[in-house]
Design an enzyme around this catalytic site. Structure first.
Site, PDB file in Angstrom:
ATOM      1  N   HIS A   1       0.815  -1.201   0.000  1.00  0.00           N
ATOM      2  CA  HIS A   1       0.000   0.000   0.000  1.00  0.00           C
ATOM      3  C   HIS A   1       0.863   1.272   0.000  1.00  0.00           C
ATOM      4  CE1 HIS A   1      -2.241   3.174   2.276  1.00  0.00           C
ATOM      5  NE2 HIS A   1      -3.095   2.928   1.310  1.00  0.00           N
TER       6      HIS A   1
ATOM      7  N   GLU B   1       2.085   1.774  -3.416  1.00  0.00           N
ATOM      8  CA  GLU B   1       1.003   2.305  -4.265  1.00  0.00           C
ATOM      9  C   GLU B   1       0.946   3.833  -4.150  1.00  0.00           C
ATOM     10  OE1 GLU B   1      -2.909   3.822  -3.518  1.00  0.00           O
ATOM     11  OE2 GLU B   1      -3.245   1.730  -2.938  1.00  0.00           O
ATOM     12  N   HIS B   2       1.051   4.349  -2.930  1.00  0.00           N
ATOM     13  CA  HIS B   2       1.049   5.808  -2.749  1.00  0.00           C
ATOM     14  C   HIS B   2       2.251   6.460  -3.418  1.00  0.00           C
ATOM     15  CE1 HIS B   2      -1.935   7.066   0.524  1.00  0.00           C
ATOM     16  NE2 HIS B   2      -2.262   5.831   0.225  1.00  0.00           N
TER      17      HIS B   2
ATOM     18  N   GLU C   1      -4.137   8.148   6.975  1.00  0.00           N
ATOM     19  CA  GLU C   1      -5.116   7.201   6.428  1.00  0.00           C
ATOM     20  C   GLU C   1      -5.435   6.109   7.455  1.00  0.00           C
ATOM     21  OE1 GLU C   1      -3.929   5.544   2.660  1.00  0.00           O
ATOM     22  OE2 GLU C   1      -5.865   4.573   2.328  1.00  0.00           O
TER      23      GLU C   1
END
Lengths: 463, 463
Positions: A83, A86-87, A163
């Site tokens: 993740h 991905e950012h 997040e």
């Protein structure tokens, strides 16, 4: 090779090049009708797959690149790396700053986004058809030439910690993570996609870069697009973008296979509780389900629809309509490569949890014993078939289905095949899967402001 | 009259009936192209409006009925009545139980839902085109013949109290309610759509029934549909359904006018804080904006897009991309009949709120003074135009636009007109509205786990 077909006007040059370049293999997987719903797949040298579906009636295209990597590929200390990466892929390439990437799609009104799951990651854009070349160029650039600049990696750490905090503030979402963890334990599949504050704080730029190099090989990527498009043109542009990054040089490389395996989950009667000062209690009551290749998934999906898939479902009627005990209540199935989960979610005031859980257990037991009535079966299969047909109109949903099918099964089902599978489920099929899946002690995940007495009663609720 | 046109084969019978029945008036509001995008409006005797848009390339239809009533029509003790009524209309008519209503749409895979806003309420379904007659029949039945059975009203109270509790657990949503309340005060527009626990507990069946009779008159309803449909056929079916309930008997009744008025909000420097044990603090910093009829709304919308409307916007870049201070940050405008709001939302850890608010105030001041650069204007108008065009492919979004336009303006803008309005906004227009709107002291709403010191610093953040 698609390239020679597209440029018949310059035969000598094109053929000369074609001879020197390894061939791409293109197949029509589904023929479609009148130019709509045609699914084509090309495997480029280097092992990169491109799968498209034509929807000539729209003026948009949804384009995505799927990576065959998710949080289950992480070690405990790397938890959250997929993740995080991905950012970071949005944060700049040799040719584009982070602002360039954002502005390119923003200024044409396009949507650019990504998501990370337990078994795959997807980067996608939705644009007007005339902007498809732009979307292809930007997303291919992000995936093949990301710089992972140390200062960008560090700035993004703060965003990801926010997040995680935001997700912690959303117990109706977080309780599903807790349920997976409760049933699957401290295994790769049981850990959260976002990672934890501790693991995210420990992820260095170097670790993320190694993860990138290992998992973003073309053999592990699938390019998908659905909408008003020309397959050959998409393939040509994707190939050019990957060639520019020198990413297709291993010409004999083959696409990776879907994940396989089979795993028997023995979880029963487990309880996971998180204390949070919320207004509602959020609970998931559930059991091990079936893997996504298990043929029983069609019957389980019909069962789940009848139990908690709509406003006329048993749980909605018993818990919300008749007794007003919850606003949101539903059941769901999750299928992974080697196992699956079946769960019922409800959000209600803490003092009503016992009533809600009692009704859920009663309905689980009833269905495990008796299955569904013919009328429930008819309604549930009609609901699945109708909503599947309605879903066909959204190019984003089609693009999603192409990618997930290629990653998970390595093949594509036609609409007709899907409808046939759904509507062929019989009362007996449902009774059998209900007995096998639901006839065990469920496990429970709960988040809420429970008193000590309420907490201990949660333990006995699954006894 | 559309009915005579549809049945030419039986002239004597049809004409005989037509002569005895008051005429429906049909106009083509927008011509469309090649049969797509044609918007037609019929006013039926009884004052019921039917507005449709054709999208022949899809196989679905979105159908909705809009009521010209929202939470701003409530007295303080009736707060939440509009929303409560919206729930109760799903609970049964003379011809259908609550389960019949749910099952009718579920079994064809359709979506049936509703929402309540401050100035209108909408009931809608999305179905395959062949199921449109069913959707029309069910929704018209719900709106014209609801029984409001006392036991159903009572059971639904629990559901609504759960919905309020759920919203309380979603501070990223609730902070917008708090902001409206902070700026608009204890006025009808400032109160929450859901009502409060106290008002919902006090709403009786009789009060809700009075509210229903008063506000669900056909003159205050608008029927809309978009998708693969035939306008005359939709009108005929809607008319038959309303006729069956005897709802079109006042044949001289005229449709109600859009709400009007103008109101100057003098709020500046107000602060509303709610203490919640959340991980993140959720803040909205904002000011009075413009009403939805104010011509400056186009320029304000361009401004908001450039400030916080996408990943390349100033706030996203300054707060998230450069400093990693938030995951979610954006700006927005809300336009009501007589006033409006302009706000910036951010979610971040409590110890970063001051930094985030300082950047927001700095950007507000910069834009109020200097407006936007030509490059920012170009990007923002491109973004608005592109996303508007992409939005045209979703029948649900088109149906929504038809209803909102009819309720709010009593007219429909074509795509070309909208694009012209957006792309005609100049740097000067933006500078002017920026000075008028943003050049004042903002107000602030905040939800989070603030220490006493953090709370008092929130007061000074808008000083």
């Amino acid at each position: 090779m698609t390239r020679t077909v597209r440029r018949p006007a310059r035969p000598s040059l094109t053929e000369g090049r074609a001879a020197a370049r390894p061939r791409a293999l293109t197949r029509t997987l589904l023929p479609g009708e009148n130019g709509a719903g045609t699914v084509r797949k090309t495997v480029l040298p280097g092992g990169l797959r491109v799968v498209t579906e034509t929807v000539p009636s729209v003026r948009s295209v949804s384009f995505g690149i799927w990576a065959h990597v998710g949080s289950r590929d992480e070690t405990p200390t790397l938890n959250g790396a997929t993740h995080y990466l991905e950012h970071v892929l949005f944060k700049g390439t040799s040719r584009r700053t982070a602002l360039d990437i954002s502005a390119a799609l923003d200024e044409v009104g396009g949507e650019l986004n990504a998501f990370t799951a337990k078994e795959f990651t997807c980067y996608y854009a939705r644009v007007l058809d005339s902007d498809l070349p732009l979307a292809i160029d930007v997303i291919c650039d992000m995936l093949t030439d990301s710089l992972l600049l140390p200062e960008e990696v560090d700035a993004e750490r703060g965003v990801i910690l926010e997040e995680i905090a935001m997700t912690d503030d959303d117990p109706g979402d977080g309780v599903h993570d807790l349920f997976a963890q409760t049933v699957l334990g401290d295994s790769p599949l049981g850990r959260p996609v976002l990672g934890t504050v501790e693991t995210v704080e420990g992820l260095t730029r170097d670790r993320i870069a190694r993860f990138y190099r290992k998992h973003y090989d073309p053999t592990r990527l699938v390019v998908t697009a659905a909408g008003n498009l020309d397959h050959a043109s998409v393939v040509r542009r994707v190939r050019a973008a990957f060639d520019r990054a020198g990413a297709l040089e291993r010409t004999d490389a083959e696409p990776c296979e879907p994940r396989g395996g089979a795993r028997t989950l023995r979880a029963a009667g487990r309880v996971g509780v998180l204390d949070r000062r919320t207004e509602q209690a959020h609970v998931v009551l559930g059991l091990p389900g079936v893997s996504r290749s298990d043929e029983r998934r069609w019957a389980l999906s019909v069962l789940s629809t009848a139990l908690g898939g709509g406003m006329s479902s048993r749980l909605f009627q018993e818990i919300r309509e008749k007794r007003g005990l919850a606003y949101s209540v539903y059941s769901y199935t999750s299928g992974y490569a080697d196992c699956g989960l079946f769960g019922i979610y409800a959000g209600c005031r803490p003092n009503q949890v016992q009533d809600v859980l009692a009704i859920c257990r009663e309905q689980l037991a009833l269905i495990a014993e008796e299955g569904l009535s013919a009328e429930e079966l008819r309604r549930a299969t009609g609901q699945l078939a109708g909503s599947t047909m309605l879903g066909l109109e959204d190019p984003g949903a089609l693009m999603h289905r192409l990618g997930k099918s290629e990653i998970c099964w390595g093949s594509q089902l036609s609409l007709d095949e899907m409808l046939t599978r759904m509507t062929s489920v019989t009362v007996d099929d449902v009774r059998q899967v209900a007995g096998e899946i639901l006839g065990h002690r469920p496990s429970l995940a709960a988040i809420g402001p429970f008193t000590a007495r309420q907490s201990s009663r949660l333990e006995t609720a699954v006894a």
